[in-house]
Design an enzyme around this catalytic site. Sequence first.
Site, PDB file in Angstrom:
ATOM      1  N   LYS A   1     -41.581 -33.905   7.093  1.00  0.00           N
ATOM      2  CA  LYS A   1     -41.766 -33.137   5.850  1.00  0.00           C
ATOM      3  C   LYS A   1     -40.535 -32.271   5.568  1.00  0.00           C
ATOM      4  O   LYS A   1     -40.035 -32.247   4.449  1.00  0.00           O
ATOM      5  CB  LYS A   1     -43.004 -32.242   5.994  1.00  0.00           C
ATOM      6  N   ASN A   2     -40.055 -31.575   6.598  1.00  0.00           N
ATOM      7  CA  ASN A   2     -38.966 -30.626   6.363  1.00  0.00           C
ATOM      8  C   ASN A   2     -37.612 -31.303   6.145  1.00  0.00           C
ATOM      9  O   ASN A   2     -36.647 -30.653   5.755  1.00  0.00           O
ATOM     10  CB  ASN A   2     -38.864 -29.629   7.526  1.00  0.00           C
TER      11      ASN A   2
ATOM     12  N   ARG B   1     -39.868 -13.330   4.370  1.00  0.00           N
ATOM     13  CA  ARG B   1     -39.077 -14.522   4.032  1.00  0.00           C
ATOM     14  C   ARG B   1     -38.264 -14.374   2.741  1.00  0.00           C
ATOM     15  O   ARG B   1     -38.528 -15.036   1.741  1.00  0.00           O
ATOM     16  CB  ARG B   1     -39.989 -15.745   3.941  1.00  0.00           C
ATOM     17  N   PRO B   2     -37.246 -13.520   2.749  1.00  0.00           N
ATOM     18  CA  PRO B   2     -36.416 -13.355   1.553  1.00  0.00           C
ATOM     19  C   PRO B   2     -35.494 -14.566   1.326  1.00  0.00           C
ATOM     20  O   PRO B   2     -35.444 -15.475   2.149  1.00  0.00           O
ATOM     21  CB  PRO B   2     -35.587 -12.115   1.873  1.00  0.00           C
ATOM     22  N   VAL B   3     -34.782 -14.555   0.180  1.00  0.00           N
ATOM     23  CA  VAL B   3     -33.828 -15.639  -0.097  1.00  0.00           C
ATOM     24  C   VAL B   3     -32.410 -15.084  -0.282  1.00  0.00           C
ATOM     25  O   VAL B   3     -31.560 -15.713  -0.887  1.00  0.00           O
ATOM     26  CB  VAL B   3     -34.235 -16.481  -1.343  1.00  0.00           C
ATOM     27  N   ASP B   4     -32.180 -13.878   0.264  1.00  0.00           N
ATOM     28  CA  ASP B   4     -30.884 -13.230   0.067  1.00  0.00           C
ATOM     29  C   ASP B   4     -29.718 -14.071   0.595  1.00  0.00           C
ATOM     30  O   ASP B   4     -28.640 -14.100  -0.005  1.00  0.00           O
ATOM     31  CB  ASP B   4     -30.878 -11.835   0.732  1.00  0.00           C
ATOM     32  N   LEU B   5     -29.921 -14.793   1.697  1.00  0.00           N
ATOM     33  CA  LEU B   5     -28.818 -15.587   2.261  1.00  0.00           C
ATOM     34  C   LEU B   5     -28.439 -16.730   1.324  1.00  0.00           C
ATOM     35  O   LEU B   5     -27.252 -17.050   1.163  1.00  0.00           O
ATOM     36  CB  LEU B   5     -29.204 -16.144   3.635  1.00  0.00           C
TER      37      LEU B   5
ATOM     38  N   ASP C   1     -41.974 -23.428  14.587  1.00  0.00           N
ATOM     39  CA  ASP C   1     -43.066 -24.242  14.032  1.00  0.00           C
ATOM     40  C   ASP C   1     -43.956 -24.843  15.126  1.00  0.00           C
ATOM     41  O   ASP C   1     -44.954 -25.496  14.802  1.00  0.00           O
ATOM     42  CB  ASP C   1     -42.507 -25.360  13.136  1.00  0.00           C
TER      43      ASP C   1
ATOM     44  N   ILE D   1     -38.124 -15.660  15.099  1.00  0.00           N
ATOM     45  CA  ILE D   1     -37.700 -16.142  13.780  1.00  0.00           C
ATOM     46  C   ILE D   1     -38.472 -15.451  12.647  1.00  0.00           C
ATOM     47  O   ILE D   1     -37.881 -15.006  11.672  1.00  0.00           O
ATOM     48  CB  ILE D   1     -37.873 -17.679  13.657  1.00  0.00           C
TER      49      ILE D   1
ATOM     50  N   ARG E   1     -50.967 -29.785   4.106  1.00  0.00           N
ATOM     51  CA  ARG E   1     -49.587 -29.582   3.657  1.00  0.00           C
ATOM     52  C   ARG E   1     -48.604 -30.239   4.626  1.00  0.00           C
ATOM     53  O   ARG E   1     -47.490 -30.587   4.214  1.00  0.00           O
ATOM     54  CB  ARG E   1     -49.266 -28.090   3.583  1.00  0.00           C
TER      55      ARG E   1
ATOM     56  N   CYS F   1     -45.093 -14.086   1.726  1.00  0.00           N
ATOM     57  CA  CYS F   1     -45.590 -15.298   2.367  1.00  0.00           C
ATOM     58  C   CYS F   1     -46.368 -14.895   3.599  1.00  0.00           C
ATOM     59  O   CYS F   1     -46.079 -13.883   4.212  1.00  0.00           O
ATOM     60  CB  CYS F   1     -44.410 -16.180   2.753  1.00  0.00           C
TER      61      CYS F   1
ATOM     62  N   ARG G   1     -42.572 -22.637  -0.662  1.00  0.00           N
ATOM     63  CA  ARG G   1     -41.298 -21.929  -0.638  1.00  0.00           C
ATOM     64  C   ARG G   1     -40.088 -22.854  -0.742  1.00  0.00           C
ATOM     65  O   ARG G   1     -39.057 -22.491  -1.299  1.00  0.00           O
ATOM     66  CB  ARG G   1     -41.222 -21.190   0.696  1.00  0.00           C
TER      67      ARG G   1
HETATM   68  C1  UD1 Z   1     -37.561 -23.759   7.474  1.00  0.00           C
HETATM   69  C2  UD1 Z   1     -38.741 -24.680   7.654  1.00  0.00           C
HETATM   70  C3  UD1 Z   1     -39.881 -23.940   8.354  1.00  0.00           C
HETATM   71  C4  UD1 Z   1     -39.376 -23.330   9.656  1.00  0.00           C
HETATM   72  C5  UD1 Z   1     -38.128 -22.497   9.439  1.00  0.00           C
HETATM   73  C6  UD1 Z   1     -37.505 -21.999  10.725  1.00  0.00           C
HETATM   74  C7  UD1 Z   1     -38.550 -26.173   5.775  1.00  0.00           C
HETATM   75  C8  UD1 Z   1     -39.103 -26.645   4.476  1.00  0.00           C
HETATM   76  N1  UD1 Z   1     -39.158 -25.138   6.354  1.00  0.00           N
HETATM   77  O1  UD1 Z   1     -37.990 -22.697   6.635  1.00  0.00           O
HETATM   78  O2  UD1 Z   1     -40.925 -24.878   8.609  1.00  0.00           O
HETATM   79  O3  UD1 Z   1     -40.388 -22.488  10.188  1.00  0.00           O
HETATM   80  O4  UD1 Z   1     -37.135 -23.275   8.755  1.00  0.00           O
HETATM   81  O5  UD1 Z   1     -37.226 -23.053  11.577  1.00  0.00           O
HETATM   82  O6  UD1 Z   1     -37.628 -26.746   6.312  1.00  0.00           O
HETATM   83  N2  UD1 Z   1     -34.164 -15.442   5.993  1.00  0.00           N
HETATM   84  C9  UD1 Z   1     -33.595 -14.353   5.390  1.00  0.00           C
HETATM   85  N3  UD1 Z   1     -32.945 -14.546   4.193  1.00  0.00           N
HETATM   86  C10 UD1 Z   1     -32.849 -15.773   3.615  1.00  0.00           C
HETATM   87  C11 UD1 Z   1     -33.425 -16.885   4.251  1.00  0.00           C
HETATM   88  C12 UD1 Z   1     -34.087 -16.686   5.452  1.00  0.00           C
HETATM   89  O7  UD1 Z   1     -33.670 -13.244   5.887  1.00  0.00           O
HETATM   90  O8  UD1 Z   1     -32.245 -15.879   2.538  1.00  0.00           O
HETATM   91  C13 UD1 Z   1     -34.876 -15.242   7.280  1.00  0.00           C
HETATM   92  C14 UD1 Z   1     -36.341 -15.663   7.212  1.00  0.00           C
HETATM   93  O9  UD1 Z   1     -37.152 -14.625   6.709  1.00  0.00           O
HETATM   94  C15 UD1 Z   1     -36.626 -15.979   8.657  1.00  0.00           C
HETATM   95  C16 UD1 Z   1     -35.307 -16.578   9.144  1.00  0.00           C
HETATM   96  O10 UD1 Z   1     -34.315 -16.135   8.233  1.00  0.00           O
HETATM   97  O11 UD1 Z   1     -36.912 -14.801   9.371  1.00  0.00           O
HETATM   98  C17 UD1 Z   1     -35.280 -18.097   9.227  1.00  0.00           C
HETATM   99  O12 UD1 Z   1     -35.713 -18.631   7.996  1.00  0.00           O
HETATM  100  P1  UD1 Z   1     -35.192 -20.045   7.460  1.00  0.00           P
HETATM  101  O13 UD1 Z   1     -34.483 -20.744   8.560  1.00  0.00           O
HETATM  102  O14 UD1 Z   1     -34.476 -19.838   6.180  1.00  0.00           O
HETATM  103  O15 UD1 Z   1     -36.569 -20.782   7.163  1.00  0.00           O
HETATM  104  P2  UD1 Z   1     -36.925 -21.727   5.943  1.00  0.00           P
HETATM  105  O16 UD1 Z   1     -35.733 -22.518   5.538  1.00  0.00           O
HETATM  106  O17 UD1 Z   1     -37.660 -20.960   4.922  1.00  0.00           O
END
Ligand code: UD1
Length: 428
Positions: free
Chosen positions: A22-23, A130-134, A315, A337, A407, A125, A101
């Site tokens: 899926k991922n 789980r922000p998207v700042d990065l 996961d 994580i 899912r 969430c 997400r």
């Molecule tokens: C992906 C996987 C999810 C898995 C996760 C970690 C998919 C669709 N989902 O989620 O199943 O649990 O990787 O292996 O592939 N973070 C920030 N800012 C950001 C982005 C992330 O602070 O902009 C933080 C998150 O809150 C979290 C950490 O970074 O604490 C890792 O998140 P990330 O690796 O981005 O997870 P996803 O890509 O959402």
Amino acid sequence: MDRIRIRGGKPLKGSIQIGGAKNAALPLMAASLLTSETLCLSNLPHLADITTMVHLLSELGVEVSMNGDAPGGGHIGRVFGLNAHEPADKTAPYDLVRRMRASVLVLGPLLARWGEAKVSLPGGCAIGTRPVDLHLKGFEALGAEIELEEGYIRAVAPNGLKGAHVLFPSVSVGATENILMAATLAEGTTTIANAAREPEIADLAYCLQAMGAEIDGIGTDTLTVTGKPSLHAANYQVIPDRIETATYAVAAAITGGDITLKGTRLELIDAVADVLVKAGVEVSESEDGIRVTRTNGRIKGVDVMTEPYPGFPTDMQAQLMALLAVSEGASMITETIFENRFMHVPELCRMGADINVHGSSAIVRGVEKLSGAELMATDLRASVSLVLAALAAEGETIVNRVYHLDRGYERVEEKLAACGADIERLED
Ligand code: UD1
């Protein structure tokens, strides 16, 4: 809402076919937005999240043709043709992003190809903020202007994206994928440092290469991308789902069973296999996959910390906790994580587990037996951990809210029942 009923205590024996990841599938589907030609993906799993991505891409004007099952037939996986000739819209609406997400993965491809994109902010969430700042900092480094308006991220790059050095302060799977996709159409060279190394990222990079992208450093933490004016059609097969693989490995272990996992590879679950072996489970490569058996007594306690790949995957944390709940001795599980990813703990405790959470760590003191109970699924991996616990428990368990399971796990009850589990879906 569907529920699952399980009567536990049966050792599982047989074989389980593992589906496409899926991922990996979600970013690969989003990558179709990068070209006007057709991206044909095979070995796609049949899951609610994949359907959500189909809805989102359709909303963005992508023509999705379903070409039936992959060669080999049965439930091996589906084939989709995705054609993003001309987007109808460049907005990913709240209703779809809220449900999943990973919808944010359309931002990079839309921005790179059309110079603009609007994606709803994912919002809170269940497993942390789980922000998207990065993601956004990465796009800004490539020259995009980002504004947040009315709950939406609006990104524009009127003169196109420009290659740059993007250094992630922490490892993010989604941000690495988003910037990698965007960089394939940026002008010049982009380096992505401290990139995530999950196999799903390598899978995306190989697919992008098949579409004409130039990418070096695949599988390492530094990806170098030389932008191209356009990408083209490709056929690509999604890798096996390592989380589904490892989850069924735990099913074999927790029930004292013997299961062959077909269509998957041991190297994808190295970190989990190491832990299972330490816990007393036998894991070996077989002709067509992996064989997992537990024949010699109770599981032993093991300390585990979740980490970015190649470390132990977050996961799999909930599933492993279910296993360690019935071990001999104590284990400490540390989640590094996501904050708040222990929602399965109170439910496991209702089955008789002895687990205490202290901040980001959980102390699991193994008990001899769990007992069946009525339970509530809270998120995808938490739900399956309850199913695993129920398979080993005495008596009957009902897991409510199984839509979370759908899912990420295709036909979970059929796959387990075929190995002898007493499990059925109760449809409402
Ligand atoms: C992906 C996987 C999810 C898995 C996760 C970690 C998919 C669709 N989902 O989620 O199943 O649990 O990787 O292996 O592939 N973070 C920030 N800012 C950001 C982005 C992330 O602070 O902009 C933080 C998150 O809150 C979290 C950490 O970074 O604490 C890792 O998140 P990330 O690796 O981005 O997870 P996803 O890509 O959402």
